[in-house]
Design a protein around this motif. Structure first.
Motif, PDB file in Angstrom:
ATOM      1  N   GLY A 265       0.738  -1.355  -0.172  1.00  0.00           N
ATOM      2  CA  GLY A 265       0.208  -0.046  -0.268  1.00  0.00           C
ATOM      3  C   GLY A 265       1.137   1.200   0.700  1.00  0.00           C
ATOM      4  O   GLY A 265       0.475   2.259   0.307  1.00  0.00           O
ATOM      5  N   TYR A 266       1.853   1.069  -0.693  1.00  0.00           N
ATOM      6  CA  TYR A 266       2.914   2.218  -0.400  1.00  0.00           C
ATOM      7  C   TYR A 266       2.474   3.447  -1.259  1.00  0.00           C
ATOM      8  O   TYR A 266       1.988   3.384  -2.684  1.00  0.00           O
ATOM      9  CB  TYR A 266       4.126   1.955  -1.442  1.00  0.00           C
ATOM     10  N   PRO A 267       2.239   4.367  -1.287  1.00  0.00           N
ATOM     11  CA  PRO A 267       1.512   5.837  -1.610  1.00  0.00           C
ATOM     12  C   PRO A 267       2.306   6.353  -3.378  1.00  0.00           C
ATOM     13  O   PRO A 267       0.913   6.405  -4.561  1.00  0.00           O
ATOM     14  CB  PRO A 267       1.806   7.078  -0.656  1.00  0.00           C
ATOM     15  N   ASP A 268       3.767   5.930  -3.719  1.00  0.00           N
ATOM     16  CA  ASP A 268       3.770   5.794  -4.853  1.00  0.00           C
ATOM     17  C   ASP A 268       5.157   5.090  -4.992  1.00  0.00           C
ATOM     18  O   ASP A 268       6.280   5.053  -4.974  1.00  0.00           O
ATOM     19  CB  ASP A 268       4.663   7.348  -4.709  1.00  0.00           C
ATOM     20  N   PRO A 269       4.286   3.854  -5.473  1.00  0.00           N
ATOM     21  CA  PRO A 269       5.310   2.840  -5.610  1.00  0.00           C
ATOM     22  C   PRO A 269       6.281   2.436  -6.534  1.00  0.00           C
ATOM     23  O   PRO A 269       7.259   2.146  -6.523  1.00  0.00           O
ATOM     24  CB  PRO A 269       4.129   1.839  -6.810  1.00  0.00           C
ATOM     25  N   GLU A 270       6.782   3.766  -7.672  1.00  0.00           N
ATOM     26  CA  GLU A 270       7.552   3.713  -9.276  1.00  0.00           C
ATOM     27  C   GLU A 270       8.585   4.379  -8.242  1.00  0.00           C
ATOM     28  O   GLU A 270       9.496   4.449  -7.599  1.00  0.00           O
ATOM     29  CB  GLU A 270       7.282   4.903  -9.587  1.00  0.00           C
TER      30      GLU A 270
END
Length: 417
Positions: A265-270
């Motif tokens: 659930g990381y907000p900015d996966p890139e």
């Protein structure tokens, strides 16, 4: 004169190579990895997400299909171009022409891939990238047993490994910061081409005289790709250990972007992939050169490979059991420590078990299939596990078991300390 040149090309190296030669070859190696890992870490996943609705497939399936197709091409290209470079008698040497042609072709292929408009053109572009860059990489790796004495190969392998991970970081950074998919591919293409120039322009590649080249026959050429495990058991066990550890690594990397998004659930996966890559690279760089030099000094390879594989398996298991952002960062750090040791020392171990000087490029190409084949096997194993058999926890536990098996089997290699 012919005898001297043949000795240069085929004799076991005895003179240590200098820092300039090592750094130029390492830069060439890193440039090739930029061309591979900018797409693999970021750009292919972004394209898969864009093209999935039109293809009627999930983004995971599109990515698995495209990377699997490219891996099949890589599987065939590495030993093929290694064998062709073994037989090359150009005035510029056996390896240099293939480094130049492969890198130039790779740059053009990356630009074509950046302009892909759908699934089929994406797959074709990635297959071209794999074909061309593997031609260059087969020649770069064969230069080490051609010119580096055995007890310097750990340290040279360490510098090549450092350049490799810097290439992964550089490719990921260029892909992330390029300002879009097309710009990311263009940046990777330029770096891939420019990075090989110091080596090909500044250093001599021993020339193979035409008289030393084997007589051509299709039957003999194709038969040469089979190396009997019964006749060459150390070669076979070394190949298997590399395959298993790389398979575990490939399974772990394939869905990393989706894992951060859907499981952690990381907000900015890139951005998360870039951070993890930097953490992994930092710990890898802490061990990759040191372990190679240490291995050369003590004259031993297997204990380094064994313990590095054990550490990598433990780190992969940690991802399965602690699916949080802090847990993923810790695992990335441990994986870097283990893979740093493995990258340098396992490469030196591979060159120690090559059967014949005339076939160094081809035999290293066969060994490097153990890097490419996991890219084919990983999607086949990973996609059904994620979608039908336990999700990401099961996926990373499977990867840990496979990596553990690779570490244990290194003990079966008898001819190397």
């Amino acid at each position: 004169m012919t005898t001297t040149r043949t000795a240069d090309a085929l004799a076991e190296p005895s003179e240590r190579v200098g820092g300039g030669w090592t750094s130029a070859l390492a830069l060439a190696n890193g440039a090739i990895w930029v061309g591979w890992y900018g797409p693999l870490q970021i750009l292919l996943a972004a394209q898969a997400e864009d093209f999935a609705p039109g293809a009627g497939m999930s983004k995971e399936a599109v990515l698995a299909w495209v990377t699997g197709a490219g891996a099949v091409v890589s599987l065939l290209a590495t030993p093929l171009f290694g064998a062709l470079s073994d037989r090359t008698t150009s005035r510029w040497g056996r390896r240099t022409p293939w480094i130049v042609v492969g890198s130039a072709g790779g740059a053009v292929s990356l630009l074509l891939l950046g302009g892909a408009g759908g699934l089929w053109t994406m797959a074709a572009g990635w297959c071209l990238v794999q074909l061309t860059l593997n031609a260059s990489w087969a020649a770069v790796t064969a230069a080490v047993p051609d010119q580096v004495p055995r007890l310097q190969r750990g340290s040279v392998g360490g510098w090549l490994g450092a350049a490799q991970i810097l290439g992964v970081v550089g490719g990921t950074g260029l892909a992330t910061l390029g300002g879009g998919v097309g710009a990311g591919y263009a940046a990777c293409a330029v770096f891939t081409l420019v990075g090989v120039l110091p080596h090909v322009l500044g250093h001599r590649d021993p020339r193979l005289p035409a008289a030393a080249r084997p007589v051509w026959s299709w039957r003999g050429f194709l038969a040469g790709f089979w190396l009997s495990p019964r006749r060459h058991p150390d070669f076979a066990w070394a190949w298997l250990t590399r395959f298993l550890i790389n398979l575990a690594n490939s399974i772990g990397l394939l869905y990393l972007l989706f894992y951060l998004r859907d499981r952690v659930g990381y907000p900015d996966p890139e951005e998360g992939v870039l951070i993890l890559t930097v953490v992994n690279a930092s710990t890898l760089l802490a061990t990759v050169v040191v372990s190679g030099v240490w291995s050369d000094r003590v004259g031993r390879r297997k204990p380094f490979v064994y313990w590095s594989g054990m550490l990598m398996a433990a780190a992969t298991g940690l991802i399965a059991l602690w699916p949080t952002w802090p847990g993923t960062i810790v695992a990335a750090a441990l994986l870097g420590l283990g893979f740093g040791v493995f990258t340098s020392v396992d490469f030196a171990l591979m060159t120690d078990v090559l059967p014949a000087a005339l076939d160094r490029g081809k035999d290293l190409g066969v060994i490097n299939v153990a890097n490419s084949l996991p890219q084919v096997a990983a999607p086949v194993l990973a996609a059904p596990i994620v979608t039908h058999a336990g999700g990401y926890r099961a996926l990373y536990l499977v990867a840990a078991v496979i990596g553990l098996a690779g570490a244990v089997l290194v003990g079966r290699i008898r001819g190397v300390e």
